[in-house]
Scaffold this motif. Structure first.
Motif, PDB file in Angstrom:
ATOM      1  N   GLY A 118      -7.164   4.162   4.067  1.00 27.78           N
ATOM      2  CA  GLY A 118      -6.889   2.795   4.458  1.00 27.78           C
ATOM      3  C   GLY A 118      -6.707   2.703   5.957  1.00 27.78           C
ATOM      4  O   GLY A 118      -7.129   3.604   6.697  1.00 27.78           O
ATOM      5  N   THR A 119      -6.104   1.633   6.422  1.00 29.95           N
ATOM      6  CA  THR A 119      -5.915   1.434   7.857  1.00 29.95           C
ATOM      7  C   THR A 119      -4.447   1.154   8.163  1.00 29.95           C
ATOM      8  O   THR A 119      -3.695   0.681   7.297  1.00 29.95           O
ATOM      9  CB  THR A 119      -6.768   0.276   8.389  1.00 29.95           C
ATOM     10  N   ILE A 120      -4.065   1.480   9.403  1.00 26.65           N
ATOM     11  CA  ILE A 120      -2.747   1.118   9.918  1.00 26.65           C
ATOM     12  C   ILE A 120      -2.933   0.411  11.250  1.00 26.65           C
ATOM     13  O   ILE A 120      -3.924   0.643  11.945  1.00 26.65           O
ATOM     14  CB  ILE A 120      -1.844   2.352  10.098  1.00 26.65           C
ATOM     15  N   ASN A 121      -1.977  -0.429  11.598  1.00 27.85           N
ATOM     16  CA  ASN A 121      -1.994  -1.124  12.883  1.00 27.85           C
ATOM     17  C   ASN A 121      -0.807  -0.659  13.712  1.00 27.85           C
ATOM     18  O   ASN A 121       0.330  -0.634  13.232  1.00 27.85           O
ATOM     19  CB  ASN A 121      -1.933  -2.642  12.687  1.00 27.85           C
ATOM     20  N   THR A 122      -1.066  -0.255  14.958  1.00 26.29           N
ATOM     21  CA  THR A 122      -0.001   0.212  15.834  1.00 26.29           C
ATOM     22  C   THR A 122       0.114  -0.707  17.046  1.00 26.29           C
ATOM     23  O   THR A 122      -0.866  -1.316  17.471  1.00 26.29           O
ATOM     24  CB  THR A 122      -0.268   1.648  16.309  1.00 26.29           C
ATOM     25  N   GLN A 123       1.337  -0.761  17.585  1.00 28.82           N
ATOM     26  CA  GLN A 123       1.610  -1.591  18.754  1.00 28.82           C
ATOM     27  C   GLN A 123       2.236  -0.745  19.847  1.00 28.82           C
ATOM     28  O   GLN A 123       3.016   0.171  19.560  1.00 28.82           O
ATOM     29  CB  GLN A 123       2.563  -2.735  18.392  1.00 28.82           C
ATOM     30  N   ALA A 124       1.904  -1.034  21.082  1.00 29.70           N
ATOM     31  CA  ALA A 124       2.434  -0.279  22.209  1.00 29.70           C
ATOM     32  C   ALA A 124       3.951  -0.386  22.250  1.00 29.70           C
ATOM     33  O   ALA A 124       4.502  -1.484  22.219  1.00 29.70           O
ATOM     34  CB  ALA A 124       1.837  -0.788  23.516  1.00 29.70           C
ATOM     35  N   GLY A 125       4.609   0.767  22.314  1.00 38.56           N
ATOM     36  CA  GLY A 125       6.051   0.805  22.474  1.00 38.56           C
ATOM     37  C   GLY A 125       6.849   0.537  21.214  1.00 38.56           C
ATOM     38  O   GLY A 125       8.070   0.658  21.233  1.00 38.56           O
TER      39      GLY A 125
END
Length: 334
Positions: free
Chosen positions: A207-214
């Protein structure tokens, strides 16, 4: 390494950072053992790291201070024969393109052997990563079985089709989690394969994951049971069976169509294999009944297709037919 004596007042007069200071106490010479991690990760948890470069002002280091990230299973390096004193250092981890990925600096004192533990900090934009964990499907109970109950010893994890990292199952089960390598903010592909004590795959997740800076992301993958299939093909033209060379075929596209949902496992383009690769063994299919669909096109423009009415194949959880049990699919010239 050739350590050199420096006079303390010369260092102070230079007003320069990174000097080596030797005081009047005789002290003891020694080795400096550097142990490193990278934002908490080991070398084998961030496969983007090619090596680690160390600079110690006033010292000439072997290999010009450029070392592999890991040697003989040890994440670090032993530097020999320092005279007593206080030393400053800078250390960086670089990629295969020699891009700086992590950085740290500090000091250490030699009065006998010393160990310097350094956790390098990612460079550039704030780090993006995820804490991931896994669960297994329930077996006649309402809760997900733990690793022992599910018969799982380890879990292989990879991000964005990179290198697989194998971890003890308990590290990421349930409320436990493991940290991914540092990633660019955005959407990333994630895969898990649960492995039993004999090395066989039993459960899978993609599947997929979403990452955010910091801001770290937490994600739990609900894995599903998997089974296998083995496929080979006969190339048919009229009453003749042809070789790949005779049919002028280089590649064959394989797909599985779910008999109940009509969905294709490998999308509209299929899974491509060399014509001479048969039999092809699959290990990560969801249990169920599938119609096998195949297509090939020769260099002469002639097309070959599997029959409209099948064949069908049944995928059973935790059963993995090998090459000798391959289903034969006719590829018929149109």
């Amino acid at each position: 390494m050739n350590s050199r004596l420096l006079v303390a007042f010369l260092c102070l007069a230079a007003v320069a950072p990174g000097c080596v200071i030797h005081d009047n106490d005789p002290g003891y010479p020694g080795d400096a053992t550097f142990r490193w991690t990278f934002g908490g990760l080991r070398c084998d948890e961030d496969r983007d790291i090619k090596g680690v470069n160390i600079t110690i002002p006033g010292e000439v280091l072997d290999r010009d201070g450029e070392y592999p990230c890991q040697a003989n299973g040890f994440d670090g390096i032993v530097l020999h024969d320092f005279v007593p004193g206080v030393y400053s250092f800078t250390i960086e981890a670089v990629s295969w393109d020699n891009e700086r990925l992590y950085y740290a600096s500090g000091t250490f004192r030699v009065d006998g052997d010393v160990t310097v533990s350094v956790d390098l900090t990612p460079v550039g934009s704030p780090p993006s990563f995820a804490y991931v964990s896994w669960l297994f499907p329930a077996n006649n109970v309402s809760q997900s079985p733990n690793c022992a109950q599910a018969g799982i010893a380890s879990v292989d994890v990879r991000v964005d089709d990179g290198e697989w990292a194998r971890m003890d199952c308990s590290r990421g089960f349930g409320s436990n989690n493991v940290q991914t390598p540092y990633l660019q903010p955005g959407t990333h592909n994630l895969e898990f394969v649960a492995i039993d004590s004999q090395g066989a795959p039993w459960y899978y997740y993609s599947g997929t994951i979403n990452t955010q800076a910091g801001t770290p992301t937490s994600f739990t993958a609900s894995m599903w049971a998997i089974g296998g299939a083995s496929i080979r093909w006969d190339i048919v033209a009229g009453s003749q069976t042809l070789t790949c060379s005779q049919a002028r075929l280089t590649n064959v596209l394989i797909n599985f169509r779910d008999a109940f949902t009509n969905e294709l496992v490998y999308g509209i383009f299929g899974d491509t294999h060399g014509c001479n690769d048969a039999p092809v063994v699959y290990e990560f299919l969801k249990p169920g009944r599938y119609k096998v669909e195949m297509y090939a096109k020769g260099s002469d423009g002639r097309e070959y297709l599997s029959p409209d009415n099948g064949p069908f194949i049944d995928v059973v959880a935790h059963q993995f037919p090998g090459p000798n049990s391959a289903l034969t699919v006719p590829l018929v010239r149109l």
